[in-house]
Design a protein around this motif. Sequence first.
Motif, PDB file in Angstrom:
ATOM      1  N   THR A 114      52.923  43.260  35.320  1.00  0.00           N
ATOM      2  CA  THR A 114      51.955  43.325  36.418  1.00  0.00           C
ATOM      3  C   THR A 114      50.827  44.296  36.096  1.00  0.00           C
ATOM      4  OG1 THR A 114      53.588  42.800  38.095  1.00  0.00           O
ATOM      5  CG2 THR A 114      51.617  43.955  38.837  1.00  0.00           C
ATOM      6  N   THR A 115      49.605  43.861  36.393  1.00  0.00           N
ATOM      7  CA  THR A 115      48.445  44.728  36.208  1.00  0.00           C
ATOM      8  C   THR A 115      47.514  44.604  37.403  1.00  0.00           C
ATOM      9  OG1 THR A 115      48.524  44.449  33.806  1.00  0.00           O
ATOM     10  CG2 THR A 115      46.495  45.309  34.730  1.00  0.00           C
ATOM     11  N   LEU A 116      47.118  45.755  37.940  1.00  0.00           N
ATOM     12  CA  LEU A 116      46.066  45.828  38.947  1.00  0.00           C
ATOM     13  C   LEU A 116      44.779  46.201  38.238  1.00  0.00           C
ATOM     14  CD1 LEU A 116      45.008  46.143  41.951  1.00  0.00           C
ATOM     15  CD2 LEU A 116      45.639  48.564  41.721  1.00  0.00           C
ATOM     16  N   ASN A 117      43.751  45.388  38.406  1.00  0.00           N
ATOM     17  CA  ASN A 117      42.436  45.672  37.837  1.00  0.00           C
ATOM     18  C   ASN A 117      41.408  45.797  38.948  1.00  0.00           C
ATOM     19  OD1 ASN A 117      42.344  45.661  34.810  1.00  0.00           O
ATOM     20  ND2 ASN A 117      43.441  43.736  35.129  1.00  0.00           N
ATOM     21  N   VAL A 118      40.637  46.857  38.900  1.00  0.00           N
ATOM     22  CA  VAL A 118      39.537  47.073  39.843  1.00  0.00           C
ATOM     23  C   VAL A 118      38.272  47.161  39.015  1.00  0.00           C
ATOM     24  CG1 VAL A 118      38.589  48.575  41.622  1.00  0.00           C
ATOM     25  CG2 VAL A 118      41.068  48.343  41.395  1.00  0.00           C
ATOM     26  N   ARG A 119      37.267  46.372  39.383  1.00  0.00           N
ATOM     27  CA  ARG A 119      36.045  46.317  38.599  1.00  0.00           C
ATOM     28  C   ARG A 119      34.816  46.595  39.460  1.00  0.00           C
ATOM     29  NH1 ARG A 119      38.795  47.363  35.218  1.00  0.00           N
ATOM     30  NH2 ARG A 119      39.678  46.097  33.539  1.00  0.00           N
ATOM     31  N   ASP A 120      34.143  47.684  39.155  1.00  0.00           N
ATOM     32  CA  ASP A 120      32.851  48.049  39.750  1.00  0.00           C
ATOM     33  C   ASP A 120      32.862  47.996  41.279  1.00  0.00           C
ATOM     34  OD1 ASP A 120      30.164  48.896  39.666  1.00  0.00           O
ATOM     35  OD2 ASP A 120      29.445  46.822  39.822  1.00  0.00           O
ATOM     36  N   ILE A 121      33.916  48.541  41.884  1.00  0.00           N
ATOM     37  CA  ILE A 121      34.012  48.540  43.349  1.00  0.00           C
ATOM     38  C   ILE A 121      33.028  49.545  43.932  1.00  0.00           C
ATOM     39  CG2 ILE A 121      35.481  49.334  45.257  1.00  0.00           C
ATOM     40  CD1 ILE A 121      36.125  46.539  44.602  1.00  0.00           C
ATOM     41  N   ARG A 122      32.238  49.059  44.876  1.00  0.00           N
ATOM     42  CA  ARG A 122      31.297  49.891  45.623  1.00  0.00           C
ATOM     43  C   ARG A 122      31.417  49.534  47.097  1.00  0.00           C
ATOM     44  NH1 ARG A 122      26.962  51.865  42.334  1.00  0.00           N
ATOM     45  NH2 ARG A 122      27.212  51.146  40.177  1.00  0.00           N
ATOM     46  N   GLY A 123      31.291  50.536  47.971  1.00  0.00           N
ATOM     47  CA  GLY A 123      31.316  50.211  49.389  1.00  0.00           C
ATOM     48  C   GLY A 123      31.737  51.378  50.248  1.00  0.00           C
ATOM     49  N   GLY A 124      31.847  51.084  51.553  1.00  0.00           N
ATOM     50  CA  GLY A 124      32.219  52.098  52.524  1.00  0.00           C
ATOM     51  C   GLY A 124      32.574  51.425  53.832  1.00  0.00           C
ATOM     52  N   TYR A 125      32.211  52.064  54.932  1.00  0.00           N
ATOM     53  CA  TYR A 125      32.634  51.581  56.248  1.00  0.00           C
ATOM     54  C   TYR A 125      31.587  50.729  56.954  1.00  0.00           C
ATOM     55  CZ  TYR A 125      36.578  54.662  55.669  1.00  0.00           C
ATOM     56  OH  TYR A 125      37.715  55.259  55.178  1.00  0.00           O
TER      57      TYR A 125
END
Length: 239
Positions: free
Chosen positions: A2-13
Amino acid sequence: MTTLNVRDIRGGYGSADEIVKGIDLEVKARDLAVIIGPNGAGKSTFLKLVAGLLKPKTGHVEIDGRHLMPGSAQDACEQGLSFVPQERNVFQSLTVRENLEMGGYLVRSELKSRVEAQLERFPLLKPRLKHKAGNLSGGQRQVLAMAVALMTQPKVLLLDEPTAGLSPAAADEVFDLIRELAGQGLAILMVEQNALLALEYGTRGLVLVAGRKLRDASASDLLADDEVRHLFLGGAQIH
């Protein structure tokens, strides 16, 4: 694996928010990855973006190569991700058993066997099945919250401040359980204010500052890093 990959996440509320400013991350099975950083760094916001509780402005999250639907906690759960928030992570007016059953709402046909599996994993819950969750100690509530999250048999577990408000002894016990879960094959990503203790238990460490990833290294390397030790570990000497 199993692998979790997060790519270039940007954001907020909100649509104009950019609390998290482009983070890449990979967490594999048996990893216990710890996120540390100052207050306001965007640590909890990042977890919520990964978990689908917030919709990112850009970027994506994958589990085993499959893109998760942006901003969909249900899709994240169905694809093998569970999230334990810092607060309101159990139904305090319900019993321990009722909380576990709520955690298994997606697997009703296997509910009994899943509850039994969690009681085997966390035996301290067995004698407290009829107790209201609100009457448990802080450490017991945290164990229950993890057990509820594991009812769906996730591949990836996200934990937000799992030792917040706990005594040192209870914090050690919770960290022992978390490390054991990673050893059983889960990919775990955890935000923790007790940076020193978290890095002593973790396999990897990530330092977030102002919404950006400042460091990504083995936990032992971060413990030995003079700058990290000075800024985030209170100058503690590591032996």
